[in-house]
Design a protein around this motif. Structure first.
Motif, PDB file in Angstrom:
ATOM      1  N   VAL A 100       8.619   9.945  -6.385  1.00 43.70           N
ATOM      2  CA  VAL A 100       9.303   8.702  -6.720  1.00 43.70           C
ATOM      3  C   VAL A 100       9.803   8.069  -5.423  1.00 43.70           C
ATOM      4  CG1 VAL A 100      11.226   7.687  -7.987  1.00 43.70           C
ATOM      5  CG2 VAL A 100      10.038   9.705  -8.913  1.00 43.70           C
ATOM      6  N   PRO A 101       9.437   6.825  -5.152  1.00 42.20           N
ATOM      7  CA  PRO A 101       9.959   6.170  -3.951  1.00 42.20           C
ATOM      8  C   PRO A 101      11.472   5.954  -4.055  1.00 42.20           C
ATOM      9  CG  PRO A 101       7.959   5.090  -4.691  1.00 42.20           C
ATOM     10  CD  PRO A 101       8.381   6.036  -5.790  1.00 42.20           C
ATOM     11  N   LEU A 102      12.166   6.384  -3.020  1.00 41.70           N
ATOM     12  CA  LEU A 102      13.602   6.163  -2.905  1.00 41.70           C
ATOM     13  C   LEU A 102      13.870   4.952  -2.016  1.00 41.70           C
ATOM     14  CD1 LEU A 102      16.517   7.202  -3.410  1.00 41.70           C
ATOM     15  CD2 LEU A 102      16.241   8.615  -1.372  1.00 41.70           C
ATOM     16  N   LEU A 103      12.988   4.740  -1.042  1.00 42.90           N
ATOM     17  CA  LEU A 103      13.130   3.635  -0.107  1.00 42.90           C
ATOM     18  C   LEU A 103      11.749   3.101   0.245  1.00 42.90           C
ATOM     19  CD1 LEU A 103      14.771   1.998   2.128  1.00 42.90           C
ATOM     20  CD2 LEU A 103      14.027   3.818   3.664  1.00 42.90           C
ATOM     21  N   ILE A 104      11.589   1.794   0.200  1.00 43.13           N
ATOM     22  CA  ILE A 104      10.401   1.115   0.720  1.00 43.13           C
ATOM     23  C   ILE A 104      10.905  -0.089   1.495  1.00 43.13           C
ATOM     24  CG2 ILE A 104       8.278  -0.135   0.178  1.00 43.13           C
ATOM     25  CD1 ILE A 104       8.061   1.563  -2.351  1.00 43.13           C
ATOM     26  N   ASP A 105      10.690  -0.048   2.796  1.00 42.49           N
ATOM     27  CA  ASP A 105      11.143  -1.118   3.687  1.00 42.49           C
ATOM     28  C   ASP A 105       9.972  -1.472   4.598  1.00 42.49           C
ATOM     29  OD1 ASP A 105      12.534  -2.889   5.310  1.00 42.49           O
ATOM     30  OD2 ASP A 105      13.560  -1.301   6.428  1.00 42.49           O
ATOM     31  N   LEU A 106       9.240  -2.528   4.254  1.00 40.40           N
ATOM     32  CA  LEU A 106       8.040  -2.916   4.991  1.00 40.40           C
ATOM     33  C   LEU A 106       8.265  -4.260   5.665  1.00 40.40           C
ATOM     34  CD1 LEU A 106       5.419  -2.057   2.217  1.00 40.40           C
ATOM     35  CD2 LEU A 106       6.333  -0.553   4.009  1.00 40.40           C
ATOM     36  N   LYS A 107       8.035  -4.309   6.957  1.00 35.55           N
ATOM     37  CA  LYS A 107       8.151  -5.561   7.700  1.00 35.55           C
ATOM     38  C   LYS A 107       6.849  -6.350   7.582  1.00 35.55           C
ATOM     39  CE  LYS A 107      11.559  -3.646  10.812  1.00 35.55           C
ATOM     40  NZ  LYS A 107      11.912  -3.238  12.142  1.00 35.55           N
ATOM     41  N   ASP A 108       6.879  -7.591   8.009  1.00 36.96           N
ATOM     42  CA  ASP A 108       5.707  -8.456   7.906  1.00 36.96           C
ATOM     43  C   ASP A 108       4.487  -7.877   8.605  1.00 36.96           C
ATOM     44  OD1 ASP A 108       7.090 -10.295   6.384  1.00 36.96           O
ATOM     45  OD2 ASP A 108       7.593 -11.571   8.105  1.00 36.96           O
ATOM     46  N   ASP A 109       4.676  -7.210   9.738  1.00 40.73           N
ATOM     47  CA  ASP A 109       3.536  -6.684  10.478  1.00 40.73           C
ATOM     48  C   ASP A 109       3.142  -5.266  10.043  1.00 40.73           C
ATOM     49  OD1 ASP A 109       5.904  -5.829  11.598  1.00 40.73           O
ATOM     50  OD2 ASP A 109       5.312  -6.207  13.670  1.00 40.73           O
ATOM     51  N   PHE A 110       3.698  -4.776   8.932  1.00 40.31           N
ATOM     52  CA  PHE A 110       3.286  -3.490   8.359  1.00 40.31           C
ATOM     53  C   PHE A 110       1.777  -3.444   8.171  1.00 40.31           C
ATOM     54  CE2 PHE A 110       2.021  -1.465   4.337  1.00 40.31           C
ATOM     55  CZ  PHE A 110       2.254  -0.134   4.661  1.00 40.31           C
ATOM     56  N   LYS A 111       1.190  -4.553   7.764  1.00 41.40           N
ATOM     57  CA  LYS A 111      -0.253  -4.610   7.488  1.00 41.40           C
ATOM     58  C   LYS A 111      -1.088  -4.280   8.724  1.00 41.40           C
ATOM     59  CE  LYS A 111      -0.584  -9.616   8.312  1.00 41.40           C
ATOM     60  NZ  LYS A 111       0.304  -9.507   9.422  1.00 41.40           N
TER      61      LYS A 111
ATOM     62  N   ILE B 206       9.875   9.184  -0.176  1.00 46.39           N
ATOM     63  CA  ILE B 206       9.429   9.585  -1.520  1.00 46.39           C
ATOM     64  C   ILE B 206       9.980  10.972  -1.807  1.00 46.39           C
ATOM     65  CG2 ILE B 206       7.419  10.097  -2.958  1.00 46.39           C
ATOM     66  CD1 ILE B 206       5.802   8.258  -1.056  1.00 46.39           C
ATOM     67  N   TYR B 207      10.570  11.139  -2.993  1.00 44.67           N
ATOM     68  CA  TYR B 207      11.084  12.456  -3.362  1.00 44.67           C
ATOM     69  C   TYR B 207      10.406  12.950  -4.638  1.00 44.67           C
ATOM     70  CZ  TYR B 207      13.941  10.299  -7.019  1.00 44.67           C
ATOM     71  OH  TYR B 207      14.355   9.617  -8.126  1.00 44.67           O
ATOM     72  N   ASN B 208      10.416  14.284  -4.787  1.00 35.41           N
ATOM     73  CA  ASN B 208       9.833  14.909  -5.960  1.00 35.41           C
ATOM     74  C   ASN B 208      10.853  15.893  -6.531  1.00 35.41           C
ATOM     75  OD1 ASN B 208       8.558  16.826  -7.653  1.00 35.41           O
ATOM     76  ND2 ASN B 208       6.571  16.214  -6.847  1.00 35.41           N
ATOM     77  N   PRO B 209      11.515  15.550  -7.638  1.00 32.87           N
ATOM     78  CA  PRO B 209      12.529  16.444  -8.188  1.00 32.87           C
ATOM     79  C   PRO B 209      11.945  17.694  -8.856  1.00 32.87           C
ATOM     80  CG  PRO B 209      12.296  14.507  -9.573  1.00 32.87           C
ATOM     81  CD  PRO B 209      11.423  14.287  -8.378  1.00 32.87           C
TER      82      PRO B 209
END
Length: 179
Positions: free
Chosen positions: A92-103, A144-147
Motif C-alpha cells: 500500500v503506498p504511504l507516500l507518492i511525491d513525484l516532481k514534474d521531471d520524474f518522467k 510502500i508498506y505491506n502489513p
C-alpha cells in the motif's frame, strides 16, 4: 492505490541487452494503461549496479481494476512465458511525491526495512516521512508498506546515478510508463 513489484533474478552470465531490447520494443505497451499511475522498468546489472543480474519492474496502480486487468487479462502472461511463475510483492503506498521531471528519471534507490512491533502505529507515517531523504537531486519519492509482512520500501528517483550507496540498492530505469 496499490504498489506491485516482482524480482526476476537472472543468471550471472545473462546478456542484459536482452532485457534492454525487450523494454525498448515493448515498454510502450503499458503507456496509457488504464488504472496505472506509473510503471518503472528496473534492472540491476552485475558488476555495474549489483552482484547479480535482476529485472524488477515497479508498478503503482490507482486501483485494483487496472492491476487485475494486467494480471488476468493476458498482459502478465508475457512474464510467465519468458521468465516463469513469479512471486509478486504487493503493498500500500504511504507516500507518492513525484516532481514534474520524474518522467525523465534514470535511476532509483530502493531502501527496505521492517516495521517493528510497537504498542501504537500512530507515529509511524510521520516517522517515515521525516526519514525520507531530502536530496536536491531527487525527482520522486515513494514509500510502500505491506502489513502482511510488516515491511516497507522507500524508493528515491534520480536523473543521474546517485553516489555513495551500496550497489545493491541502485536500479537503472529503462522506461517509465504513465497511465
Amino acid at each position: 492505490m496499490i504498489g506491485m513489484q516482482y524480482r526476476i533474478n537472472l543468471p550471472s552470465d545473462y546478456d542484459m541487452q536482452i532485457i534492454r531490447d525487450r523494454v525498448k520494443n515493448n515498454g510502450n505497451k503499458t503507456d496509457g494503461f488504464k488504472g496505472l499511475l506509473f510503471k518503472c522498468y528496473l534492472i540491476q546489472e552485475k558488476n555495474v549496479d549489483s552482484f547479480e543480474n535482476i529485472y524488477s519492474p515497479l508498478y503503482i496502480w490507482n486501483d485494483s481494476n487496472g492491476m487485475n486487468q494486467f494480471l488476468f487479462g493476458g498482459f502478465y502472461d508475457n512474464i510467465i512465458k519468458s521468465f516463469g511463475w513469479q512471486k509478486i510483492n504487493i503493498g500500500v503506498p504511504l507516500l507518492i511525491d513525484l516532481k514534474d521531471d520524474f518522467k525523465d528519471a534514470k535511476f532509483v534507490i530502493e531502501l527496505s526495512n521492517e516495521i517493528n512491533p510497537q504498542m501504537s502505529l500512530a507515529a509511524f507515517p510521520e516517522s517515515i516521512l521525516k526519514s525520507q531523504k531530502e536530496d536536491t537531486g531527487c525527482v520522486g519519492r515513494v514509500c510502500i508498506y505491506n502489513p502482511d509482512k510488516w515491511k516497507y520500501s522507500q524508493f528515491y528517483f534520480y536523473l543521474d546515478r546517485p553516489e555513495g550507496l551500496s550497489k545493491n540498492n541502485v536500479y537503472q530505469i529503462l522506461h517509465i510508463s504513465r497511465g
